[in-house]
Design a protein around this motif. Sequence first.
Motif, short mmCIF file in Angstrom:
data_model
loop_
_atom_site.label_atom_id
_atom_site.label_comp_id
_atom_site.label_asym_id
_atom_site.label_seq_id
_atom_site.Cartn_x
_atom_site.Cartn_y
_atom_site.Cartn_z
N LEU A 124 -9.86 -88.75 19.40
CA LEU A 124 -10.30 -87.60 20.19
C LEU A 124 -9.40 -86.39 19.95
CD1 LEU A 124 -11.26 -89.28 23.58
CD2 LEU A 124 -12.79 -88.43 21.82
N TYR A 125 -8.10 -86.63 19.79
CA TYR A 125 -7.19 -85.53 19.48
C TYR A 125 -7.54 -84.89 18.14
CZ TYR A 125 -3.96 -86.53 23.33
OH TYR A 125 -3.40 -86.69 24.57
N LEU A 126 -7.88 -85.72 17.15
CA LEU A 126 -8.26 -85.20 15.84
C LEU A 126 -9.53 -84.35 15.92
CD1 LEU A 126 -7.57 -88.28 13.54
CD2 LEU A 126 -6.37 -86.10 13.49
N ILE A 127 -10.50 -84.86 16.67
CA ILE A 127 -11.75 -84.11 16.82
C ILE A 127 -11.50 -82.78 17.54
CG2 ILE A 127 -14.04 -84.14 17.89
CD1 ILE A 127 -14.07 -87.16 17.47
N ALA A 128 -10.67 -82.82 18.58
CA ALA A 128 -10.37 -81.59 19.32
C ALA A 128 -9.63 -80.59 18.45
CB ALA A 128 -9.54 -81.93 20.56
N ALA A 129 -8.73 -81.07 17.60
CA ALA A 129 -8.02 -80.17 16.69
C ALA A 129 -8.99 -79.50 15.73
CB ALA A 129 -6.95 -80.94 15.92
N GLY A 130 -9.93 -80.29 15.22
CA GLY A 130 -10.93 -79.72 14.32
C GLY A 130 -11.81 -78.69 15.02
N LEU A 131 -12.20 -78.97 16.26
CA LEU A 131 -13.03 -78.02 17.01
C LEU A 131 -12.29 -76.71 17.26
CD1 LEU A 131 -14.68 -80.39 19.65
CD2 LEU A 131 -15.82 -79.24 17.75
N PHE A 132 -11.02 -76.82 17.60
CA PHE A 132 -10.23 -75.61 17.86
C PHE A 132 -10.08 -74.77 16.59
CE2 PHE A 132 -5.93 -73.63 18.66
CZ PHE A 132 -6.39 -72.72 19.59
N SER A 133 -9.78 -75.44 15.47
CA SER A 133 -9.64 -74.73 14.21
C SER A 133 -10.97 -74.14 13.74
CB SER A 133 -9.08 -75.69 13.15
OG SER A 133 -8.98 -75.05 11.90
N ARG A 134 -12.05 -74.89 13.92
CA ARG A 134 -13.37 -74.39 13.52
C ARG A 134 -13.77 -73.19 14.35
NH1 ARG A 134 -17.30 -79.11 14.36
NH2 ARG A 134 -18.84 -77.48 13.90
N GLY A 135 -13.43 -73.20 15.63
CA GLY A 135 -13.77 -72.06 16.47
C GLY A 135 -13.12 -70.77 15.98
N VAL A 136 -11.85 -70.86 15.60
CA VAL A 136 -11.16 -69.68 15.07
C VAL A 136 -11.76 -69.28 13.73
CG1 VAL A 136 -8.93 -68.81 14.29
CG2 VAL A 136 -9.05 -70.27 16.31
N TRP A 137 -12.08 -70.28 12.89
CA TRP A 137 -12.65 -69.99 11.57
C TRP A 137 -14.00 -69.28 11.69
CZ3 TRP A 137 -16.98 -70.96 8.69
CH2 TRP A 137 -16.88 -70.74 7.31
N PHE A 138 -14.86 -69.76 12.57
CA PHE A 138 -16.17 -69.13 12.74
C PHE A 138 -16.04 -67.72 13.34
CE2 PHE A 138 -18.03 -73.45 12.43
CZ PHE A 138 -19.01 -73.16 11.49
N PHE A 139 -15.04 -67.52 14.17
CA PHE A 139 -14.82 -66.18 14.71
C PHE A 139 -14.44 -65.21 13.60
CE2 PHE A 139 -11.88 -63.00 16.47
CZ PHE A 139 -12.72 -62.38 17.38
N GLN A 140 -13.53 -65.64 12.72
CA GLN A 140 -13.14 -64.79 11.60
C GLN A 140 -14.29 -64.62 10.61
OE1 GLN A 140 -9.38 -66.93 10.51
NE2 GLN A 140 -8.46 -64.90 10.81
N SER A 141 -15.09 -65.68 10.43
CA SER A 141 -16.25 -65.57 9.55
C SER A 141 -17.26 -64.57 10.10
CB SER A 141 -16.89 -66.94 9.37
OG SER A 141 -18.04 -66.87 8.56
N TYR A 142 -17.42 -64.56 11.40
CA TYR A 142 -18.33 -63.60 12.02
C TYR A 142 -17.84 -62.17 11.81
CZ TYR A 142 -20.37 -60.78 15.74
OH TYR A 142 -20.97 -59.77 16.44
N GLN A 143 -16.53 -61.97 11.93
CA GLN A 143 -15.98 -60.64 11.70
C GLN A 143 -16.20 -60.19 10.25
OE1 GLN A 143 -14.69 -58.58 13.94
NE2 GLN A 143 -14.86 -60.02 15.65
N PHE A 144 -16.05 -61.12 9.30
CA PHE A 144 -16.27 -60.79 7.89
C PHE A 144 -17.74 -60.49 7.61
CE2 PHE A 144 -17.08 -62.26 3.47
CZ PHE A 144 -16.34 -61.29 2.81
N ASN A 145 -18.63 -61.30 8.18
CA ASN A 145 -20.07 -61.06 7.99
C ASN A 145 -20.49 -59.74 8.62
OD1 ASN A 145 -20.36 -63.53 6.69
ND2 ASN A 145 -20.83 -64.62 8.59
N LYS A 146 -19.89 -59.41 9.74
CA LYS A 146 -20.21 -58.14 10.39
C LYS A 146 -19.75 -56.96 9.55
CE LYS A 146 -19.67 -55.87 14.90
NZ LYS A 146 -19.01 -55.97 16.23
N ALA A 147 -18.62 -57.12 8.86
CA ALA A 147 -18.11 -56.04 8.02
C ALA A 147 -18.91 -55.88 6.74
CB ALA A 147 -16.64 -56.28 7.69
N THR A 148 -19.40 -57.01 6.19
CA THR A 148 -20.15 -56.96 4.93
C THR A 148 -21.64 -56.72 5.15
OG1 THR A 148 -20.35 -59.38 4.97
CG2 THR A 148 -18.49 -58.43 3.74
N GLY A 149 -22.09 -56.87 6.37
CA GLY A 149 -23.49 -56.61 6.66
C GLY A 149 -24.43 -57.74 6.33
#
Length: 272
Positions: free
Chosen positions: A105-130
Amino acid sequence: MKEKWRVKLAQALVKSPENKKDRFKIGYLTKKYALFILPLVTCLREGLEAVVFVGGAAGTSSSASAFPLPVVIGLIAGGGVGGLLYYFGSNMSMQIFLIISTCILYLIAAGLFSRGVWFFQSYQFNKATGGDAAENGSGPGTYDINQSVWHVNCCNPLKDNGWDIFNAILGWQNSATYGSVISYNVYWIFIICVLLLMVYEEKHGHLPFTKNLTLVQLNPMYHIKGKKKNNLTQAQKDELFTKLKQQNFGEVTTEVTDEASSSKLIEQTAEK
């Protein structure tokens, strides 16, 4: 932690409301039948997840084999795990099983936390590139080079089959960013610190460099709900465990009755 749950279970088994009407309140029933309610809720939750999982597989534009395949694989995996627990559960310590489950469960939670940050940054990049850069594959232009720690042009969990499993369990991404890597490490540092504090508190009864402060007291809800008044002293705990040992749960009474019946039968036979 072990002592805490011993006290909670003992209170649930021994203590009962003075007013008979209070015995039907939800708070009392959930405490008394916690060992029944917890597996029940877990089974219901897993069942709902299975329905959503199968429905999601069937609702896509995949082939017809996409519908029975997850069901069959799920049955095989569930049967395999159940068989292992049935045949080897008696030989394995429950503590070891819970430790392994918690680590997963700790491993899954670590992945979820990291994925959340990654998708947030991916959203910012997609927003900038249109546009949605992930739709273009895994090559150049699909990631922000200014935020990239590493990138491979394969193993994309959004495009390549199989890698989405590692993404769901471990948070794998073929394009790591500063935010996703740092957040992953910060998560584990936080978990390690909390576990060390828990171990220290269990051995010494308080947090380091303090005498009367425990980890639970750092939770604001501990003070808001006034849980401090419910804390038991060592003498009260000993009295509680003594009452628990003297409590009859049906088995003792049955054994005594059986022994008494057997004694009477032997006496009657001897008289005859």
